[in-house]
Design a protein around this motif. Structure first.
Motif, PDB file in Angstrom:
ATOM      1  N   VAL A  46       0.833  -1.097   0.017  1.00  0.00           N
ATOM      2  CA  VAL A  46      -0.066   0.137   0.169  1.00  0.00           C
ATOM      3  C   VAL A  46       0.870   1.356  -0.008  1.00  0.00           C
ATOM      4  O   VAL A  46       0.762   2.211  -0.660  1.00  0.00           O
ATOM      5  N   ILE A  47       1.913   1.458   0.760  1.00  0.00           N
ATOM      6  CA  ILE A  47       2.799   2.398   0.837  1.00  0.00           C
ATOM      7  C   ILE A  47       3.449   2.527  -0.285  1.00  0.00           C
ATOM      8  O   ILE A  47       3.521   3.798  -0.705  1.00  0.00           O
ATOM      9  N   LYS A  48       4.042   1.640  -0.913  1.00  0.00           N
ATOM     10  CA  LYS A  48       4.820   1.612  -2.253  1.00  0.00           C
ATOM     11  C   LYS A  48       3.749   2.414  -3.222  1.00  0.00           C
ATOM     12  O   LYS A  48       4.044   3.171  -4.279  1.00  0.00           O
ATOM     13  N   ASP A  49       2.660   1.913  -3.494  1.00  0.00           N
ATOM     14  CA  ASP A  49       1.623   2.461  -4.292  1.00  0.00           C
ATOM     15  C   ASP A  49       1.434   3.872  -4.058  1.00  0.00           C
ATOM     16  O   ASP A  49       1.579   4.848  -4.968  1.00  0.00           O
ATOM     17  N   LEU A  50       1.138   4.333  -2.731  1.00  0.00           N
ATOM     18  CA  LEU A  50       0.920   5.674  -2.255  1.00  0.00           C
ATOM     19  C   LEU A  50       2.263   6.525  -2.327  1.00  0.00           C
ATOM     20  O   LEU A  50       2.282   7.636  -2.974  1.00  0.00           O
ATOM     21  N   PHE A  51       3.322   5.943  -1.803  1.00  0.00           N
ATOM     22  CA  PHE A  51       4.446   6.830  -1.666  1.00  0.00           C
ATOM     23  C   PHE A  51       5.648   6.739  -2.417  1.00  0.00           C
ATOM     24  O   PHE A  51       6.252   7.922  -2.615  1.00  0.00           O
ATOM     25  N   ALA A  52       5.537   5.856  -3.381  1.00  0.00           N
ATOM     26  CA  ALA A  52       6.774   5.680  -4.113  1.00  0.00           C
ATOM     27  C   ALA A  52       6.364   5.095  -5.487  1.00  0.00           C
ATOM     28  O   ALA A  52       7.288   4.511  -6.249  1.00  0.00           O
ATOM     29  N   SER A  53       5.470   5.846  -6.011  1.00  0.00           N
ATOM     30  CA  SER A  53       4.899   5.170  -7.299  1.00  0.00           C
ATOM     31  C   SER A  53       5.016   6.216  -8.354  1.00  0.00           C
ATOM     32  O   SER A  53       5.011   5.946  -9.693  1.00  0.00           O
ATOM     33  N   GLU A  54       5.502   7.361  -7.965  1.00  0.00           N
ATOM     34  CA  GLU A  54       5.716   8.429  -8.975  1.00  0.00           C
ATOM     35  C   GLU A  54       6.915   8.647  -9.484  1.00  0.00           C
ATOM     36  O   GLU A  54       7.926   7.929  -9.209  1.00  0.00           O
ATOM     37  N   THR A  55       6.973   9.126 -10.773  1.00  0.00           N
ATOM     38  CA  THR A  55       8.414   9.092 -11.654  1.00  0.00           C
ATOM     39  C   THR A  55       8.400  10.729 -11.828  1.00  0.00           C
ATOM     40  O   THR A  55       7.733  11.499 -11.792  1.00  0.00           O
ATOM     41  N   GLY A  56       9.823  10.717 -12.433  1.00  0.00           N
ATOM     42  CA  GLY A  56      10.220  12.092 -12.896  1.00  0.00           C
ATOM     43  C   GLY A  56      10.753  12.827 -11.560  1.00  0.00           C
ATOM     44  O   GLY A  56      11.027  12.384 -10.544  1.00  0.00           O
ATOM     45  N   TYR A  57      11.080  14.001 -11.880  1.00  0.00           N
ATOM     46  CA  TYR A  57      11.732  14.779 -10.609  1.00  0.00           C
ATOM     47  C   TYR A  57      10.761  15.045  -9.453  1.00  0.00           C
ATOM     48  O   TYR A  57       9.593  15.545  -9.999  1.00  0.00           O
ATOM     49  N   ALA A  58      11.070  14.813  -8.379  1.00  0.00           N
ATOM     50  CA  ALA A  58      10.335  14.912  -7.140  1.00  0.00           C
ATOM     51  C   ALA A  58      10.064  16.316  -6.836  1.00  0.00           C
ATOM     52  O   ALA A  58      10.909  17.060  -6.639  1.00  0.00           O
ATOM     53  N   THR A  59       8.711  16.903  -6.952  1.00  0.00           N
ATOM     54  CA  THR A  59       8.352  18.234  -6.572  1.00  0.00           C
ATOM     55  C   THR A  59       7.114  18.155  -5.969  1.00  0.00           C
ATOM     56  O   THR A  59       6.252  17.051  -5.684  1.00  0.00           O
ATOM     57  N   PRO A  60       7.005  18.907  -4.677  1.00  0.00           N
ATOM     58  CA  PRO A  60       5.915  19.278  -3.723  1.00  0.00           C
ATOM     59  C   PRO A  60       4.515  19.121  -4.202  1.00  0.00           C
ATOM     60  O   PRO A  60       4.517  19.504  -5.601  1.00  0.00           O
ATOM     61  N   LYS A  61       3.463  18.325  -3.571  1.00  0.00           N
ATOM     62  CA  LYS A  61       2.017  18.545  -4.050  1.00  0.00           C
ATOM     63  C   LYS A  61       1.497  19.874  -3.691  1.00  0.00           C
ATOM     64  O   LYS A  61       2.202  20.570  -2.718  1.00  0.00           O
ATOM     65  N   VAL A  62       0.528  20.329  -4.302  1.00  0.00           N
ATOM     66  CA  VAL A  62      -0.006  21.664  -4.020  1.00  0.00           C
ATOM     67  C   VAL A  62      -1.533  21.393  -3.810  1.00  0.00           C
ATOM     68  O   VAL A  62      -2.299  20.900  -4.316  1.00  0.00           O
ATOM     69  N   ASP A  63      -1.923  21.858  -2.509  1.00  0.00           N
ATOM     70  CA  ASP A  63      -3.272  21.867  -1.863  1.00  0.00           C
ATOM     71  C   ASP A  63      -3.876  23.177  -2.147  1.00  0.00           C
ATOM     72  O   ASP A  63      -3.009  24.308  -1.416  1.00  0.00           O
ATOM     73  N   ILE A  64      -4.977  23.566  -2.452  1.00  0.00           N
ATOM     74  CA  ILE A  64      -5.518  25.040  -2.482  1.00  0.00           C
ATOM     75  C   ILE A  64      -6.642  25.122  -1.806  1.00  0.00           C
ATOM     76  O   ILE A  64      -7.688  23.979  -1.601  1.00  0.00           O
ATOM     77  N   ARG A  65      -6.939  25.988  -0.824  1.00  0.00           N
ATOM     78  CA  ARG A  65      -7.925  26.334   0.196  1.00  0.00           C
ATOM     79  C   ARG A  65      -8.333  27.737  -0.057  1.00  0.00           C
ATOM     80  O   ARG A  65      -7.847  28.539  -0.176  1.00  0.00           O
ATOM     81  N   ALA A  66      -9.770  27.600  -0.117  1.00  0.00           N
ATOM     82  CA  ALA A  66     -10.680  29.071  -0.310  1.00  0.00           C
ATOM     83  C   ALA A  66     -11.041  29.383   0.971  1.00  0.00           C
ATOM     84  O   ALA A  66     -11.759  28.743   1.553  1.00  0.00           O
ATOM     85  N   VAL A  67     -10.625  30.785   1.136  1.00  0.00           N
ATOM     86  CA  VAL A  67     -11.148  31.402   2.280  1.00  0.00           C
ATOM     87  C   VAL A  67     -12.461  32.437   2.070  1.00  0.00           C
ATOM     88  O   VAL A  67     -12.401  33.326   1.275  1.00  0.00           O
ATOM     89  N   VAL A  68     -13.604  32.150   2.371  1.00  0.00           N
ATOM     90  CA  VAL A  68     -14.797  32.901   2.077  1.00  0.00           C
ATOM     91  C   VAL A  68     -15.601  33.118   3.146  1.00  0.00           C
ATOM     92  O   VAL A  68     -15.829  32.469   4.140  1.00  0.00           O
ATOM     93  N   PHE A  69     -15.711  34.672   3.406  1.00  0.00           N
ATOM     94  CA  PHE A  69     -16.456  35.333   4.598  1.00  0.00           C
ATOM     95  C   PHE A  69     -17.937  35.811   4.022  1.00  0.00           C
ATOM     96  O   PHE A  69     -18.050  36.171   3.159  1.00  0.00           O
ATOM     97  N   LYS A  70     -18.718  35.581   5.079  1.00  0.00           N
ATOM     98  CA  LYS A  70     -20.113  36.198   5.006  1.00  0.00           C
ATOM     99  C   LYS A  70     -20.570  36.702   6.481  1.00  0.00           C
ATOM    100  O   LYS A  70     -20.540  35.799   7.165  1.00  0.00           O
ATOM    101  N   ASP A  71     -20.724  38.040   6.601  1.00  0.00           N
ATOM    102  CA  ASP A  71     -21.148  38.519   7.657  1.00  0.00           C
ATOM    103  C   ASP A  71     -20.215  38.066   8.859  1.00  0.00           C
ATOM    104  O   ASP A  71     -20.553  37.597  10.032  1.00  0.00           O
ATOM    105  N   ASN A  72     -18.916  38.316   8.561  1.00  0.00           N
ATOM    106  CA  ASN A  72     -17.855  38.193   9.481  1.00  0.00           C
ATOM    107  C   ASN A  72     -17.475  36.662   9.935  1.00  0.00           C
ATOM    108  O   ASN A  72     -17.248  36.580  10.782  1.00  0.00           O
TER     109      ASN A  72
END
Length: 205
Positions: free
Chosen positions: A53-79
């Motif tokens: 399971v770990i090998k599939d998750l953790f060590a299956s990528e190829t090419g030069y290793a770079t960080p993954k990017v997580d995007i979070r949206a911040v939305v306000f309404k009435d504070n």
């Protein structure tokens, strides 16, 4: 913030991945494969997860290793800040997810808000670019950069998504149980600081 063993395992994985990508010598390839296997064994030993399971998750990528990017949206309404309840753990998070190939960070933020909360928004401000390892998230096999983008509601109605079971707005002093794999209390506080002081500088690690 993350355990040293996890940092070592991820560094070994990165070295192995680059070596397996760029090396031509068969003996070097064997050595880099051995390094990759060591990183998988380290993670398996510390987490009791099956090595396959770990090998599939953790060590299956190829090419030069770079960080993954997580995007979070911040939305306000009435504070109050928009949050969605995640199906995976039952806790609450800012709408967001992994960045998509072909979309800008702003486009990802807008898409994720629509899919997870039902609201139509436009992106208006970058709040921060964070390295997940510098914040109190649970250990992760990936090196992750987190981008927080403030958005403004322009339409839509609250609606649960495929990955979410509730949509609510919360005051700063009434925050629910947070899905800390996705966002922490200090990150939510950063968002509220920007609400109170729009001239707040962009945060970055």
């Amino acid at each position: 913030m993350e355990p040293k063993w996890l940092d070592w395992a991820k560094q070994l994985q990165s070295i192995a991945q680059a070596g397996l990508t760029y090396s031509k010598d068969v003996y070097d390839l064997e050595r880099f494969e051995l390094i990759r296997n060591i990183s998988v064994e380290m993670l398996s030993h510390q987490t009791d997860m099956d090595m396959t399971v770990i090998k599939d998750l953790f060590a299956s990528e190829t090419g030069y290793a770079t960080p993954k990017v997580d995007i979070r949206a911040v939305v306000f309404k009435d504070n109050k800040i928009l949050m969605v309840r995640e199906n995976t753990d039952g806790d609450w998070a800012l709408p967001g997810g992994w960045a998509d190939i072909g979309l800008t960070p702003s486009e990802v933020a807008v898409k994720e808000v629509k899919e997870e909360s039902g609201f139509d928004v436009k992106a208006i401000k970058l709040l921060g670019v964070l390295d997940k390892k510098c914040h109190p998230h649970p250990p992760s096999p990936y090196h992750v950069y987190k981008i927080f983008i403030q958005c403004e509601i322009i339409g839509g109605q609250p609606m649960e998504g495929i990955e979410t079971s509730a949509v609510e707005f919360f005051a700063q002093n009434e925050l629910p149980a947070l899905s800390i794999a996705r966002n922490t209390k200090t990150q939510i506080e950063m968002a509220f600081r920007n609400l109170k002081n729009p001239q707040e500088s962009v945060y970055f690690d």
